[in-house]
Design a protein around this motif. Structure first.
Motif, PDB file in Angstrom:
ATOM      1  N   ASN A 160     -37.737  17.294  31.845  1.00 46.11           N
ATOM      2  CA  ASN A 160     -37.487  16.079  32.629  1.00 46.11           C
ATOM      3  C   ASN A 160     -38.077  16.346  33.964  1.00 46.11           C
ATOM      4  N   ASN A 164     -43.029  21.674  40.478  1.00 51.12           N
ATOM      5  CA  ASN A 164     -43.165  20.263  39.714  1.00 51.12           C
ATOM      6  C   ASN A 164     -44.216  19.609  40.174  1.00 51.12           C
ATOM      7  N   LYS A 176     -43.133   6.671  32.196  1.00 47.45           N
ATOM      8  CA  LYS A 176     -43.415   7.006  33.795  1.00 47.45           C
ATOM      9  C   LYS A 176     -43.290   8.504  33.837  1.00 47.45           C
ATOM     10  N   TRP A 177     -42.690   9.300  33.005  1.00 52.59           N
ATOM     11  CA  TRP A 177     -42.532  10.750  33.074  1.00 52.59           C
ATOM     12  C   TRP A 177     -43.861  11.365  32.804  1.00 52.59           C
ATOM     13  N   HIS A 218     -44.337  12.280  26.106  1.00 54.73           N
ATOM     14  CA  HIS A 218     -43.108  11.179  26.366  1.00 54.73           C
ATOM     15  C   HIS A 218     -43.569  10.000  25.659  1.00 54.73           C
ATOM     16  N   LYS A 230     -40.110   6.371  28.782  1.00 53.99           N
ATOM     17  CA  LYS A 230     -40.142   7.358  29.521  1.00 53.99           C
ATOM     18  C   LYS A 230     -41.673   7.381  29.843  1.00 53.99           C
ATOM     19  N   ILE A 241     -38.805  14.059  36.250  1.00 54.34           N
ATOM     20  CA  ILE A 241     -37.887  13.423  37.087  1.00 54.34           C
ATOM     21  C   ILE A 241     -36.487  13.947  37.913  1.00 54.34           C
TER      22      ILE A 241
END
Length: 241
Positions: A21, A122, A154-155, A147, A152, A23
């Protein structure tokens, strides 16, 4: 007595789940700004000179974001021995594998692979912490996590909220490469990049004539996995206006 044979690290000792993930809060050390990386010794992170002992006055020009196990990154180093390439990978064990792989290659092949390194980071959060404006000439996003769920999206590493940051660190006429085996993700990436005022897609013949075209489709571990499964691969190259 003969010295023990030096062998490349084995991926089976560095296995990690495929998804992360981007985020969530990861325990990642990163520079406050790109100037920190130009120091001789990093503080809470390695400097460029620590990552590339022979970098001299050169700057990092190529970035492979989400570099996975580093297959394409190593190929990039060999194709452009006079350019400095960095791989960024968010997964701890996977980035450790790439670092160990590069370190071993440098030992086995003295004088080679001094132009390539890997960082755990990241890039969706900290891209501008690493690179000055217009520093990069090539950016690679190969087989990123699709994703699938709409909640998701936005990931996804290629998304409208991040493209201006990518345009910021990419120099004029620089190239941004995307490759995936997921048609829906390919359409998503192409549509958002095409809609952004800083990017323009290359013509089909220009994409095919790029020296990296075949390597983009074949040299990474993910590309080889898709090939074994007889899947499709989709490529697009965009120019920074």
């Amino acid at each position: 007595m003969e010295a023990p044979e030096i062998r490349l690290p084995q991926k089976r000792f560095y296995r990690q789940r495929a998804h992360s993930n981007p985020i969530s809060d990861h325990s990642i050390e990163y520079p406050i700004n790109p100037d920190e990386l130009d120091q001789d010794i990093g503080t809470n992170h390695p400097s460029w000179k620590e990552l590339y002992p022979e970098i001299g006055d050169k700057k990092v020009e190529f970035g492979d974001f989400g570099c996975g196990y580093g297959g394409f990154l190593i190929s990039l180093s060999e194709t452009y021995p006079d350019k400095i390439s960095i791989g960024m990978e968010i997964r701890v064990k996977v980035s450790d594998y790439v670092k160990d792989r590069i370190e071993t290659l440098r030992i086995i092949h003295p004088g080679k692979y001094q132009n390539v390194a890997c960082l755990r980071s990241n890039s969706m959060k900290y891209m501008v912490n690493y690179f000055h404006k217009a520093q990069l000439s090539k950016m690679f996003f190969l087989f990123p996590d699709p994703h699938f769920k709409k909640s998701k999206h936005k990931w996804r590493i290629i998304n409208p909220s991040l493209l201006s940051e990518y345009a910021y660190v990419l120099k004029k006429e620089g190239l941004l490469y995307v490759v995936t085996d997921v048609q829906d993700l390919y359409d998503w990436m192409v549509s958002h990049l095409s809609a952004h005022p800083s990017f323009e897609r290359l013509k089909d013949d220009e994409e095919k004539s790029d020296i990296l075209h075949d390597k983009l489709l074949n040299s990474s571990e993910e590309a080889q996995k898709v090939e074994r499964n007889q899947g499709s691969k989709f490529l697009a190259i965009f120019k920074r206006l």
